[in-house]
Design a protein around this motif. Structure first.
Motif, PDB file in Angstrom:
ATOM      1  N   ALA A 234      13.586   7.793  -2.465  1.00  0.00           N
ATOM      2  CA  ALA A 234      14.463   6.618  -2.572  1.00  0.00           C
ATOM      3  C   ALA A 234      13.660   5.372  -2.942  1.00  0.00           C
ATOM      4  CB  ALA A 234      15.197   6.400  -1.255  1.00  0.00           C
ATOM      5  N   VAL A 235      12.509   5.197  -2.314  1.00  0.00           N
ATOM      6  CA  VAL A 235      11.654   4.046  -2.634  1.00  0.00           C
ATOM      7  C   VAL A 235      11.151   4.155  -4.069  1.00  0.00           C
ATOM      8  CG1 VAL A 235       9.476   2.907  -2.084  1.00  0.00           C
ATOM      9  CG2 VAL A 235      10.975   3.666  -0.230  1.00  0.00           C
ATOM     10  N   ARG A 236      10.716   5.338  -4.458  1.00  0.00           N
ATOM     11  CA  ARG A 236      10.179   5.534  -5.809  1.00  0.00           C
ATOM     12  C   ARG A 236      11.242   5.234  -6.865  1.00  0.00           C
ATOM     13  NH1 ARG A 236       8.716  10.439  -5.018  1.00  0.00           N
ATOM     14  NH2 ARG A 236       6.622   9.962  -4.294  1.00  0.00           N
ATOM     15  N   ARG A 237      12.436   5.749  -6.663  1.00  0.00           N
ATOM     16  CA  ARG A 237      13.522   5.503  -7.629  1.00  0.00           C
ATOM     17  C   ARG A 237      13.836   4.023  -7.737  1.00  0.00           C
ATOM     18  NH1 ARG A 237      16.204   9.916  -5.095  1.00  0.00           N
ATOM     19  NH2 ARG A 237      17.495   8.399  -3.990  1.00  0.00           N
ATOM     20  N   HIS A 238      13.817   3.329  -6.604  1.00  0.00           N
ATOM     21  CA  HIS A 238      14.172   1.910  -6.622  1.00  0.00           C
ATOM     22  C   HIS A 238      13.217   1.114  -7.497  1.00  0.00           C
ATOM     23  CE1 HIS A 238      15.643  -1.955  -5.186  1.00  0.00           C
ATOM     24  NE2 HIS A 238      14.376  -2.308  -4.991  1.00  0.00           N
ATOM     25  N   TYR A 239      11.919   1.345  -7.347  1.00  0.00           N
ATOM     26  CA  TYR A 239      10.955   0.544  -8.109  1.00  0.00           C
ATOM     27  C   TYR A 239      10.812   1.016  -9.551  1.00  0.00           C
ATOM     28  CZ  TYR A 239       9.858  -1.936  -3.877  1.00  0.00           C
ATOM     29  OH  TYR A 239       9.961  -2.733  -2.762  1.00  0.00           O
TER      30      TYR A 239
ATOM     31  N   GLY B  21       0.814  -1.206   0.000  1.00  0.00           N
ATOM     32  CA  GLY B  21       0.000   0.000   0.000  1.00  0.00           C
ATOM     33  C   GLY B  21       0.852   1.263   0.000  1.00  0.00           C
ATOM     34  N   THR B  22       1.891   1.272   0.811  1.00  0.00           N
ATOM     35  CA  THR B  22       2.787   2.427   0.858  1.00  0.00           C
ATOM     36  C   THR B  22       3.490   2.633  -0.475  1.00  0.00           C
ATOM     37  OG1 THR B  22       3.172   2.146   3.231  1.00  0.00           O
ATOM     38  CG2 THR B  22       4.820   3.397   1.998  1.00  0.00           C
ATOM     39  N   THR B  23       4.044   1.554  -1.021  1.00  0.00           N
ATOM     40  CA  THR B  23       4.764   1.657  -2.292  1.00  0.00           C
ATOM     41  C   THR B  23       3.842   2.109  -3.412  1.00  0.00           C
ATOM     42  OG1 THR B  23       6.296  -0.083  -1.606  1.00  0.00           O
ATOM     43  CG2 THR B  23       6.157   0.395  -3.959  1.00  0.00           C
ATOM     44  N   SER B  24       2.634   1.553  -3.459  1.00  0.00           N
ATOM     45  CA  SER B  24       1.685   1.944  -4.504  1.00  0.00           C
ATOM     46  C   SER B  24       1.354   3.422  -4.417  1.00  0.00           C
ATOM     47  CB  SER B  24       0.403   1.108  -4.381  1.00  0.00           C
ATOM     48  OG  SER B  24       0.664  -0.263  -4.609  1.00  0.00           O
ATOM     49  N   GLY B  25       1.136   3.911  -3.193  1.00  0.00           N
ATOM     50  CA  GLY B  25       0.843   5.327  -3.032  1.00  0.00           C
ATOM     51  C   GLY B  25       1.967   6.210  -3.528  1.00  0.00           C
ATOM     52  N   LEU B  26       3.198   5.820  -3.278  1.00  0.00           N
ATOM     53  CA  LEU B  26       4.347   6.611  -3.713  1.00  0.00           C
ATOM     54  C   LEU B  26       4.528   6.553  -5.230  1.00  0.00           C
ATOM     55  CD1 LEU B  26       6.930   5.663  -0.935  1.00  0.00           C
ATOM     56  CD2 LEU B  26       5.582   7.769  -1.120  1.00  0.00           C
ATOM     57  N   LEU B  27       4.156   5.436  -5.850  1.00  0.00           N
ATOM     58  CA  LEU B  27       4.323   5.289  -7.293  1.00  0.00           C
ATOM     59  C   LEU B  27       3.202   5.954  -8.078  1.00  0.00           C
ATOM     60  CD1 LEU B  27       5.595   1.600  -7.571  1.00  0.00           C
ATOM     61  CD2 LEU B  27       6.919   3.705  -7.851  1.00  0.00           C
TER      62      LEU B  27
ATOM     63  N   GLN C 171      16.532  -6.002  -3.349  1.00  0.00           N
ATOM     64  CA  GLN C 171      16.033  -5.299  -2.176  1.00  0.00           C
ATOM     65  C   GLN C 171      17.149  -4.889  -1.222  1.00  0.00           C
ATOM     66  OE1 GLN C 171      13.527  -4.722  -3.899  1.00  0.00           O
ATOM     67  NE2 GLN C 171      12.007  -4.821  -2.247  1.00  0.00           N
ATOM     68  N   ASP C 172      18.308  -5.541  -1.349  1.00  0.00           N
ATOM     69  CA  ASP C 172      19.459  -5.084  -0.568  1.00  0.00           C
ATOM     70  C   ASP C 172      19.853  -3.665  -0.982  1.00  0.00           C
ATOM     71  OD1 ASP C 172      20.257  -5.952  -3.078  1.00  0.00           O
ATOM     72  OD2 ASP C 172      21.977  -7.102  -2.346  1.00  0.00           O
ATOM     73  N   GLU C 173      19.706  -3.360  -2.277  1.00  0.00           N
ATOM     74  CA  GLU C 173      19.993  -2.016  -2.759  1.00  0.00           C
ATOM     75  C   GLU C 173      18.962  -1.016  -2.227  1.00  0.00           C
ATOM     76  OE1 GLU C 173      20.165  -2.141  -6.981  1.00  0.00           O
ATOM     77  OE2 GLU C 173      21.745  -3.671  -7.041  1.00  0.00           O
ATOM     78  N   LEU C 174      17.711  -1.445  -2.122  1.00  0.00           N
ATOM     79  CA  LEU C 174      16.682  -0.584  -1.556  1.00  0.00           C
ATOM     80  C   LEU C 174      17.019  -0.244  -0.107  1.00  0.00           C
ATOM     81  CD1 LEU C 174      13.977   0.886  -1.471  1.00  0.00           C
ATOM     82  CD2 LEU C 174      12.865  -1.320  -1.052  1.00  0.00           C
ATOM     83  N   LEU C 175      17.438  -1.238   0.665  1.00  0.00           N
ATOM     84  CA  LEU C 175      17.791  -0.982   2.056  1.00  0.00           C
ATOM     85  C   LEU C 175      18.988  -0.039   2.142  1.00  0.00           C
ATOM     86  CD1 LEU C 175      17.169  -1.458   4.991  1.00  0.00           C
ATOM     87  CD2 LEU C 175      18.619  -3.502   4.930  1.00  0.00           C
ATOM     88  N   ASP C 176      19.942  -0.200   1.259  1.00  0.00           N
ATOM     89  CA  ASP C 176      21.083   0.730   1.228  1.00  0.00           C
ATOM     90  C   ASP C 176      20.595   2.166   1.035  1.00  0.00           C
ATOM     91  OD1 ASP C 176      22.951  -1.285   1.528  1.00  0.00           O
ATOM     92  OD2 ASP C 176      23.414  -1.434  -0.617  1.00  0.00           O
TER      93      ASP C 176
ATOM     94  N   LYS D   1      11.455  12.060   5.498  1.00  0.00           N
ATOM     95  CA  LYS D   1      10.365  11.324   4.849  1.00  0.00           C
ATOM     96  C   LYS D   1      10.338  11.595   3.346  1.00  0.00           C
ATOM     97  CE  LYS D   1       7.556  11.820   8.986  1.00  0.00           C
ATOM     98  NZ  LYS D   1       6.427  12.565   9.573  1.00  0.00           N
ATOM     99  N   GLU D   2      10.547  12.850   2.978  1.00  0.00           N
ATOM    100  CA  GLU D   2      10.568  13.181   1.551  1.00  0.00           C
ATOM    101  C   GLU D   2      11.690  12.444   0.834  1.00  0.00           C
ATOM    102  OE1 GLU D   2      10.886  17.416   1.822  1.00  0.00           O
ATOM    103  OE2 GLU D   2       8.718  17.713   1.562  1.00  0.00           O
ATOM    104  N   ARG D   3      12.841  12.374   1.469  1.00  0.00           N
ATOM    105  CA  ARG D   3      13.978  11.693   0.841  1.00  0.00           C
ATOM    106  C   ARG D   3      13.764  10.188   0.803  1.00  0.00           C
ATOM    107  NH1 ARG D   3      18.552  15.252   4.117  1.00  0.00           N
ATOM    108  NH2 ARG D   3      18.425  17.127   2.791  1.00  0.00           N
ATOM    109  N   LEU D   4      13.171   9.638   1.856  1.00  0.00           N
ATOM    110  CA  LEU D   4      12.868   8.208   1.868  1.00  0.00           C
ATOM    111  C   LEU D   4      11.848   7.871   0.785  1.00  0.00           C
ATOM    112  CD1 LEU D   4      12.659   7.596   5.725  1.00  0.00           C
ATOM    113  CD2 LEU D   4      14.367   6.637   4.172  1.00  0.00           C
TER     114      LEU D   4
END
Length: 345
Positions: free
Chosen positions: A316-321, A247-253, A286-291, A310-313
């Motif tokens: 970071a999640v958006r770029r990863h996916y 749900g969080t990832t979908s909202g960010l994407l 996902q190891d790269e996502l955690l980095d 929070k904005e930077r996080l």
């Protein structure tokens, strides 16, 4: 431009429901906070989707003093009633997480949402999970008993989906001790479905407030060890939300106009060293996502998660996916994987 709303009667009804649940929770939490010596109130923040053309939402943030470590009660109503290119009519939700200051009091997450397509088909998403850092069996039993009384025959299905969704494979453990989750829920009786969503929301809210009040009244003292367990558990919570929560990832994407709101419920502080230590257990990529997540966490002990973090996080999640779209298959699921992002395209 003012915030607009879907033209659908059922979407408007759902918006009325989640708004009433929001006010119910905020009122009860404010009263509890004030009864324990704090005079603060939850502060409202509004956000608009494309300037309000496609809706938006409002979140109530817990006061920074008193009984709350971090708390957010969010309602959103995004719609495409005026856009013929979209098959989605609307997505309407309340999503809330409360983290108390006391490590003897559990956190809670509650989510009730209605998704409606323009062909009139729609479904509910119903979630409630209790998240203690120092578990108390009496709290877990009460939470589950109350939800079971409302859900009836569907409770075992919800508990099974919840246990599946909130399991963290890399750490071989769950987030939380009690989980309920119905994804894409609908029956032939639309009114009964609405009433189930309403009763589940009201019951989860009322039961949690009772549990929180009991913890504050009967377990006011806590040790440094309990506080450390809370910090470590808050770290696990952030880890699960940012690496697994669909749900969080979908909202960010879907869009970038409510990043702080989507991540408003992250705990105030985490253990960066503990977070970093989990990298070796993460599958690729996902190891790269955690980095990327760890890189945005401040270096100080008990690193504070402020709005700019929070904005930077979120980015970071958006770029990863965006770089690794195949990694979306590694996100948490119940028994159904909803096409949330696709619905908005």
């Amino acid at each position: 431009m003012l915030r607009t709303y879907s033209e659908s009667v059922t979407a408007q009804r759902a918006n009325g429901l989640v708004t009433s649940l929001q006010q119910r929770f905020v009122n009860k939490l404010e009263a509890l906070d004030q009864s324990h010596g704090d005079k603060g109130v939850f502060e409202p923040f509004e956000w608009l989707r494309d300037g309000g053309l496609y809706g938006g939402g409002i979140r109530y943030m817990a006061p920074t003093m008193g009984i709350f470590n971090r708390g957010s009660v969010n309602v959103s109503h995004v719609h495409y009633s005026g856009n013929p290119e979209k098959s989605l009519d609307s997505a309407t939700a309340i999503s809330t997480i409360i983290h108390p200051i006391s490590p003897n009091a559990p956190s809670v997450h509650i989510h009730i949402s209605w998704t409606e397509m323009k062909n009139g088909e729609g479904y509910w998403r119903i979630m409630a999970d209790l998240n203690p850092s120092n578990p108390v069996e009496e709290d877990r039993q009460l939470f589950e008993q109350r939800l079971q009384a409302v859900a009836g025959n569907i409770y075992q299905e919800g508990a099974a989906q919840g246990d599946k969704y909130f399991y963290i494979p890399a750490l071989k453990r769950h987030r939380g001790v009690s989980h309920f989750y119905l994804e894409a829920y609908r029956t032939e009786d639309a009114n009964a479905d609405y009433q189930l969503a309403r009763r589940m929301g009201e019951t989860a809210i009322d039961t949690y407030v009772q549990i929180l009040a009991r913890a504050l009244d009967t377990r006011p003292e806590y040790s440094d060890e309990a506080r450390q367990k809370q910090l470590d558990y808050h770290t696990l919570y952030l880890f699960q939300v940012l690496t697994l929560d669909r749900g969080t990832t979908s909202g960010l994407l879907v869009h970038s106009q409510n990043d702080i709101g989507i991540l408003a419920s992250l705990p105030a502080r985490v253990n960066k060293a503990l977070l970093s230590s989990w990298r070796a257990q993460m599958p690729s990529p996902q190891d790269e996502l955690l980095d990327a997540i760890v890189a945005e966490i401040p270096e100080d002990p008990g690193a504070e998660i402020v709005d700019v973090t929070k904005e930077r996080l979120a980015e970071a999640v958006r770029r990863h996916y965006q770089k690794n779209p195949q990694a979306l298959t590694m996100q948490a699921t119940g028994h159904v994987v909803p096409p949330t992002v696709q619905n908005h395209r």
